[in-house]
Every structure is written in C-alpha cells, then in structure tokens.
Design a protein around this motif. Structure first.
Motif, PDB file in Angstrom:
ATOM      1  N   SER A 220       0.727  -1.586  -0.046  1.00  0.00           N
ATOM      2  CA  SER A 220       0.109   0.244   0.168  1.00  0.00           C
ATOM      3  C   SER A 220       1.057   1.685  -0.108  1.00  0.00           C
ATOM      4  CB  SER A 220      -0.988  -0.105   1.478  1.00  0.00           C
ATOM      5  OG  SER A 220      -0.269   0.045   2.518  1.00  0.00           O
ATOM      6  N   HIS A 221       2.308   1.019   0.658  1.00  0.00           N
ATOM      7  CA  HIS A 221       2.573   2.697   0.877  1.00  0.00           C
ATOM      8  C   HIS A 221       3.466   2.713  -0.622  1.00  0.00           C
ATOM      9  CE1 HIS A 221       3.902   2.678   5.272  1.00  0.00           C
ATOM     10  NE2 HIS A 221       2.549   2.906   4.670  1.00  0.00           N
ATOM     11  N   GLY A 224       1.867   4.455  -2.847  1.00  0.00           N
ATOM     12  CA  GLY A 224       1.636   5.672  -2.315  1.00  0.00           C
ATOM     13  C   GLY A 224       0.706   6.218  -2.173  1.00  0.00           C
ATOM     14  N   ALA A 225      -0.311   5.302  -0.819  1.00  0.00           N
ATOM     15  CA  ALA A 225      -1.557   5.665  -0.044  1.00  0.00           C
ATOM     16  C   ALA A 225      -1.001   6.853   0.910  1.00  0.00           C
ATOM     17  CB  ALA A 225      -1.936   3.845   0.412  1.00  0.00           C
TER      18      ALA A 225
ATOM     19  N   ARG B 435      -8.589   4.096   2.718  1.00  0.00           N
ATOM     20  CA  ARG B 435      -7.387   3.753   1.587  1.00  0.00           C
ATOM     21  C   ARG B 435      -8.077   2.751   1.096  1.00  0.00           C
ATOM     22  NH1 ARG B 435      -2.353   3.830   4.605  1.00  0.00           N
ATOM     23  NH2 ARG B 435      -1.326   5.919   4.857  1.00  0.00           N
ATOM     24  N   LEU B 534      -3.885   7.188  -6.647  1.00  0.00           N
ATOM     25  CA  LEU B 534      -4.320   7.191  -5.070  1.00  0.00           C
ATOM     26  C   LEU B 534      -4.367   8.487  -4.218  1.00  0.00           C
ATOM     27  CD1 LEU B 534      -3.018   4.335  -3.473  1.00  0.00           C
ATOM     28  CD2 LEU B 534      -5.505   4.581  -4.658  1.00  0.00           C
TER      29      LEU B 534
END
Lengths: 233, 569
Positions: A220-221, A224-225, B435, B534
């Motif tokens: 997720s990182h 670019g979360a 998210r 995102l």
C-alpha cells in the motif's frame, strides 16, 4: 472522577468511534450508524450513551444475539446489543399500530429513546414502560422517569400510538422527571462545550473502534497510499 | 435570480449523464465552488483580517495570530512555524512533523489560549483540540519555490513570474481537519454561531488564512535576510500564489457517505448551468465577456499543462488547449454568426463540445461564470440536513420496483466478471485514513468499508424477489438486518437525484482520482494534478484577492487564474 479528569470529546468524534466500534463488534451493515447516533443522542443529554455502548460492547455477541426472534408481539432480545437493534424495534412497534410489543431482556432501555424521538410526530407518540419506570416520547416532547434512564436490563413494554398522548405521564415527584426542555438544554451545552468522558471509557471505545482498521503494508505504501512517497516539491 | 425566464424550471442534465466518474472526474471549479462563495461573502460583508501577534525569528520560526472580523463577531487564527529537518519533510498524511501548523478558532485566542494551542496544534493528530477550535491544519514550505523566493526578495528583486505560475504556492497543506475531529468544535455548533454556516466554509477560510500567513512569512524572511536591500513581494505575484494541497483517498468515501449533500451540490451546479443554457440570446456584453474568459481559460490550461506530471491528464489538457484555440477562432468578433448568435447560444456551445467531457466541463464553468445574476442565489443551497430513515411500512415489492427504477445502472453490473470486485476500501491503521486495496491480493477485505453501493443494491433486489410482495420492509429488516444500510439509503434518496455515483466503485479499473477531482472542484481547487491512482495535488485560492483587496471592484473576477507569464496555447 471529577470533570477536570475527564477527556474532552466532540459529538462527531464519539459518533465516528461508536459507529466503528459497533461495526468492529459485528453489527450488521447500517445498524452501527443507528447505534452510534443513539449513543451520541444519549450522551449529549446526560443519559449515559457511552455507558450503554460499553455495556453492549462487553456483551458476548454471537450470530444468535444479532437476530432477535419475534413471536407474535413478543421479541426475545436474548442479550442482543440494544444499540444495534433499537431502531428496528421502534419500527416494529410502529408496524403494530397502537398495540404494545414486549421486549424481553432489553439492555439499556433508554437506548430506545433516540429513535423514538426521531419518529415521534404530530401523528405518533411512544410510551415505554419497564416495571414502574416510564417514558413518554411525543412530538417535540420527552418526559421520563430518572429510574428509566438508569435501567441496565429490563423487560420493556413499547407502544407506538397514533396521535398525541391524551394525558402526560401519571403524576410523580418533579425531581424524578427529566423534561424536554432540560434534555434540550443539556444537548445545547454538550454542543457548545463538547462531551466529557472518563479516559478509560474513551480508550476502551477507541480500542473497540480500532478493530475495523487494516494494517498498512509495504504494497500500500509503494502505491503511494497516504500521499506521495518522497514528495519534496 | 433576475430575468423574465428565471422562474421557469430549468432542464437539468440527467443524473445518468452527470453522475459517472468519467464526467465527475472532469469537473472544474465554478463561481459556486465553496472557495469562491467564501471570498464573495468576505467581500460583501466587509470581513477584515488583522494581525494580532507576529513573533517570528530570523528563520521565520515562531508564532502568529490573526483576528478575522466579521459582522457577527471575530474569529481567530493561530499559526505556528517550526524548524523541520529536510529528512522529515514529506506531504504524506502519515507524516508527523511539518513546517507550519494552524488552528482556526471560534474567538481570537488569548495569550493563554495561544500557549495551549502551541502545545497541541503542532502535534496535530497526536495533540488535543478543544470546543473553541474549528479547524486544524498543517503545511510544508514548497521546496521548489519558498527558498528561491526568499533569496530573490532578500536580494532586492522579484522571483520569476513563470516559476510562480508553475508552482503556484509557497506552502502546501497536507490535511485540513474540521467537524469535530480530534476534539474540534462540531459543525452543528459552528453553524449555530452563525458565522460559518455552510459546509466547508470553515476549512476554506483556514486555507485562505494559510495563504495570508505564507505571504506575510515570505516578506518577513526576506526583510530579516536582506535588510534594507530587501524587496517585498509585489502584488501580481502575491495574487498568483495560492495554497497547495496534497489530497489522498480520504475525500473519496465522503462522496459515498454523504449522498444527500452531494446531490444538493451537484443539483445546484446543474441548475446554474441549465439556467444559463436557457438564455435565449447572448448580448454583446456577454459575448465580449465570454471571449475574455475563454482567452483566460486557454492560458490557465497552458500553465496547468506546464505543471502537470500526469501523462493522461497532460494529453487531455493538450486536447483541451487545441479545442479552446479552435473555439476562440470560431467565436471571434467576426465569426459569432456561426455559433453564438442564434437562439440559446450557450446550449449550442455544449453541443459543440461533443463527447469531449474535459472541454465541455471547462466551458460549463465559463458559462456559470458569465451569469452571476442568474446563478449566485444558488450559493447557499449547498447545506443539507442529512437525514436517512427506513420507511418500515413500505411493501418490499414497492422497494424492489424502486431499485429497478432508480438503480438500473447498478443492476447492469456483472459482478461475476473477474475484476468487478477487485478493489476494497478500508481504513488504515495509519492515522485511520481511508485506503484502497486489491481484494484478492491484500489482507483486510473482511474489514472493508461499505462503499459498494451497486453490489449491495443488486444483492438486495435478489433478496427481495424471494419475499412475499406485501411484506413490510420493517419485517424484512428484522430478519435480514444486513440490508439495513442499503434499504435506508435507497428509501431516503428518492428526492436526491444526483446522490449516487453511477459506477461500480469496487471495479479493479475504478479511478478514485475522479472522485477526488469532483469533490475538490466543489471546494474550489484548481490545477488538479494526480500523482498516482491514490492522490492528487491541487491549488486553492490562486488568483484570489488578497486580504486588503476584498472590497476592490472586480475582486470576484478570479476564475481561471493565470500569472500572465505565458499567453501561447
């Protein structure tokens, strides 16, 4: 605990945390929002909404507890979390058009009041009775015995009756009643100054709310979360 | 609204056309966007911003406090500027240190308040706000522009205008929190006070004040560094600087979770557009104004292109730029007969745009800008008492027919198709931010947010088909509580035609950036520049009047702000 030792919490903050806590505890989709609204409604009027939430959260929830059984006009709540079911029970009473329904083993009966207040109008009022304790919810008015607000678990008779009540609650010493005006004044004060919760209670609610959170992952990182990875522009 | 035909109901674009991500993701800000509405109100009511405290050292670190005088009382704004190690500078929402932090307060802060705020505001989520605070925010200095601007001014010269246009801000916020978060005042209480009564006005005011602070800070630093040689930033450059903003997915669930509010916003925008399209004839003055705005929009797009990193957006903007040039030629003073001199010229303009949604929505913003006398009464229509209720007595057959009538778009989705449920939305442990995950590749789908409206509507319809048609919905829900959310939603949105995004938000190909752009355009952000699937970068208040210019003639004329540094397409 003194007020100074309590933690300041906004109504929106409690609503969000309560909703997530109920969700994390397994409330069916949509019931967590009803429950959270009731928690805030009660807490903002000094009727111990956070305590009702914690009472429900500490109960053992299972598939059976999630679905009260209806037999005739009798609902066996079987220890079900009342905050999850209160709105559905008020609607069930409304469908009975004036006939009483009987709620067996109702936790925190005061949790029925917020939805009753939402639904009450010129053509509908609610009467609730648990033993000697009573509450009346009419169009813009609510009167209840203080003892009703303090009940933990009780069998409750609930009536959604057409029109306006023909008479107020039977006479009782004024000190035992909370008038609609007093309840609204409490709500206004809560809005202006926020809510005050015991830090331990707030922590417990927050921890229950955290059950819906998902740990971040490297993936997720890397996508670019949370915004950019090395943003220095 | 004025005009003989103003009372006639306008013909709005159908929700099936508007409420698609491919359309919502092409929206541009309009004069009804919240930032524009706020600035107009500040001007109309004579709001005044006064510096109460400015205690900044040679590096610009320290604090400042402002009083915002309004007719119904003064608000406060506290700004704290901190040293930030370059290694800690990131615009990720999960950062824990920033160059500056801010709080908008219900009343001007006393010295004691300022101390308390100083202890909490720089900590942001880790601190604690009180019922006297409305908005909490933080910002970082622009690495591209901040120091070079200080250097130029300290040396007595102005920074290059094209560079200011390319970046567009000295500071960029990474979060603007309101409505009770972290102990802030509840919106209901803020509204009750009577100053900031519409959604997001408080947040927009805070951002405007961040801009004000950033401009004061840059002059302060230049003066400390350059002494008597130093220049102050001149007016054109000040106006050309707004506030940057890095926005992640947090905004996307808002659009789904506040359907009545969204419907009102979109309905207001579409009503404005329909009123303009019903104008029978364009006067020479309106035609001249249209040409002026069109030329400005062309330059705005050119400057935007120069900034954009997103290749797909860059291609779309290049196409828009070409079409605007084409339109300028077609609507020049000697060519009006072809396009704009007939009946209902502005409707004809929409037809000219054809299937090019990016160009059409830009033109729509121009059209709304053209007729303040027809649309400005809609600016207060953005508030909404959100109330969703179950109608327990509705027979389930009627509920099923409602789904078939209004959620046909959802029933058309093939949820057996691979990828149709490829995404799931969740709250991350990191600052509890929303998210997006891939359902079959990442953990957490068991805790997904309930944003799959299309899927739930289809499931509900299937479940209702198995029931006695006369069964009251309340009875159905007693036995099937898992449908409570979607039942309440469907029953409550009958009068909210623009409430639902008519796309499957769980589809692997869903582009959340479209949702961000929709909401940001409603707020008034410009120069959208998605940095990934995102998150996106935008600018607020670029071109807006400065604090001392709010009452100037023409102060409201800042749509499609440009620096004027380039005029080529």
């Amino acid at each position: 605990m003194t007020g100074a030792e309590r933690i300041h919490v906004s109504l929106a903050e409690l609503r969000t945390a309560a909703s997530r806590a109920l969700d994390g505890a397994g409330a069916p989709a949509g019931t967590e929002r009803d429950g959270a609204r009731s928690v805030v409604w009660l807490e903002a009027r000094g009727l111990r909404g956070a305590a009702a939430l914690l009472f429900d959260l500490r109960a053992a929830w299972g598939p059976a507890a999630r679905r009260p059984s209806l037999t005739g006009r009798r609902v066996d709540l079987g220890g079900s979390p009342i905050l999850v079911w209160a709105s559905t029970l008020i609607e069930t009473a409304m469908l009975e058009a004036g006939a009483a329904i009987f709620l067996q083993g109702c936790r925190s009966p005061r949790a029925l009041l917020p939805e009753a207040a939402v639904q009450a109008g010129p053509n509908l009022h609610f009467m609730l009775r648990a033993g000697a304790s009573r509450a009346l919810v009419a169009n813009g008015e609510m009167t209840l015995d203080r003892s009703f607000a303090d009940l933990d678990t009780a069998d409750v008779q609930l009536v959604a009756a057409p029109g306006q009540p023909r008479s107020p609650l039977p006479p009782a010493p004024p000190r035992t009643r909370l008038s609609a005006r007093e309840l609204e004044a409490r709500h206004g004060a809560s809005l202006a100054g926020g809510l005050r919760l015991a830090p331990g209670d707030w922590q417990e609610i927050r921890e229950a709310a955290a059950r819906i959170l998902v740990p971040a992952t490297e993936r997720s990182h890397s996508r670019g979360a949370g915004a950019e990875v090395d943003d220095n522009d | 609204m004025k005009g003989a035909d103003a009372a006639a109901p306008a013909t709005l674009r159908p929700p099936g056309e508007v409420m698609r991500l491919s359309r919502l993701g092409r929206f541009h800000p309009t004069r009804l966007s919240f930032a524009r509405v706020l600035v107009r109100r500040m001007a109309r009511e004579g709001w005044r911003i006064e510096t109460a405290v400015r205690d900044l050292d040679d590096d610009g670190y320290g604090r400042a406090a402002y009083r915002v005088h309004t007719p119904t009382g003064a608000l406060g704004f506290a700004a704290f500027s901190h040293h930030l190690d370059p290694a800690d500078r990131t615009d990720r929402v999960i950062a824990e240190r920033w160059d500056a932090s801010f709080a908008l307060t219900l009343e001007p802060p006393s010295p004691a308040d300022l101390e308390r705020l100083h202890d909490n505001v720089p900590r942001q989520e880790a601190g604690r706000c009180g019922a006297g605070e409305i908005v909490l925010s933080r910002a970082n200095r622009s690495v591209r522009l901040f120091d070079t601007t200080v250097d130029s001014l300290a040396g007595g010269s102005q920074p290059p205008l094209d560079e200011i246009g390319r970046v567009g801000y000295l500071m960029r916020t990474t979060a603007v929190y309101g409505n009770g978060k972290f102990g802030l005042a509840d919106f209901e209480e803020v509204r009750r006070r009577g100053v900031l009564t519409l959604p997001f006005q408080a947040e927009m005011l805070a951002v405007y004040l961040v801009r004000h602070f950033s401009l004061e800070l840059i002059d302060h630093l230049a003066a400390r560094r350059g002494g008597s040689r130093a220049a102050t930033l001149e007016r054109t450059r000040r106006r050309a600087l707004g506030v940057g903003n890095a926005t992640g997915l947090g905004m996307a669930p808002f659009l789904v979770n506040h359907p009545q509010l969204i419907s009102r916003w979109i309905h207001g925008r579409e009503t404005a557009l329909a009123r303009v399209k019903e104008v029978e004839r364009a006067t020479p003055a309106k035609l001249a104004r249209f040409r002026s705005l069109l030329a400005r929009a062309r330059i705005h797009v050119a400057e935007w292109r120069a900034q954009a990193d997103d290749a797909a957006l860059g291609r779309r903007l290049a196409a828009v730029a070409g079409r605007l040039v084409e339109l300028e030629r077609a609507t020049g003073p000697d060519r009006d007969g072809k396009l704009l001199s007939g009946r209902r010229p502005w409707a004809a303009l929409a037809a000219w745009a054809g299937d090019d949604a990016e160009t059409e929505e830009l033109l729509n913003s121009i059209l709304i800008e053209l007729y303040p006398e027809r649309v400005d009464d809609l600016e207060t229509a953005t508030g909404s008492a959100e109330r969703e209720e179950v109608r327990a007595d509705m027979p389930v057959d009627a509920l099923r027919r409602t789904i078939e009538d209004r959620y046909g778009w959802a029933l058309e989705v093939d949820f057996d198709r691979p990828g149709s449920q490829g995404l799931f939305w969740y709250h991350s442990e990191e600052k509890e931010e929303p998210r997006l995950g891939f359902r079959y590749e990442e953990p957490g789908a068991d805790r997904e947010l309930r944003l799959g409206i299309a899927r739930r509507a289809a499931e509900l319809r299937r479940a209702l088909e198995r029931e006695d048609p006369a069964l009251p919905t309340g009875r159905f829900l007693l036995a099937n509580p898992e449908f409570r959310q979607i039942v309440r939603r469907i029953q409550s949105l009958e009068d909210s035609p623009y409430a639902e995004i008519r796309d499957n938000l769980l589809d692997r190909d869903c582009e959340p950036a479209d949702m961000l752009r929709c909401k940001l355009s409603m707020l008034g952000a410009s120069r959208f520049d998605p940095k990934s699937l995102l998150w996106t970068r935008v600018t607020f208040f670029q071109g807006a009047p400065l604090a001392g210019e709010l009452q100037d003639p023409g102060a409201d004329d800042w749509a499609f702000a440009t620096t004027g540094a380039r005029t080529d397409p």
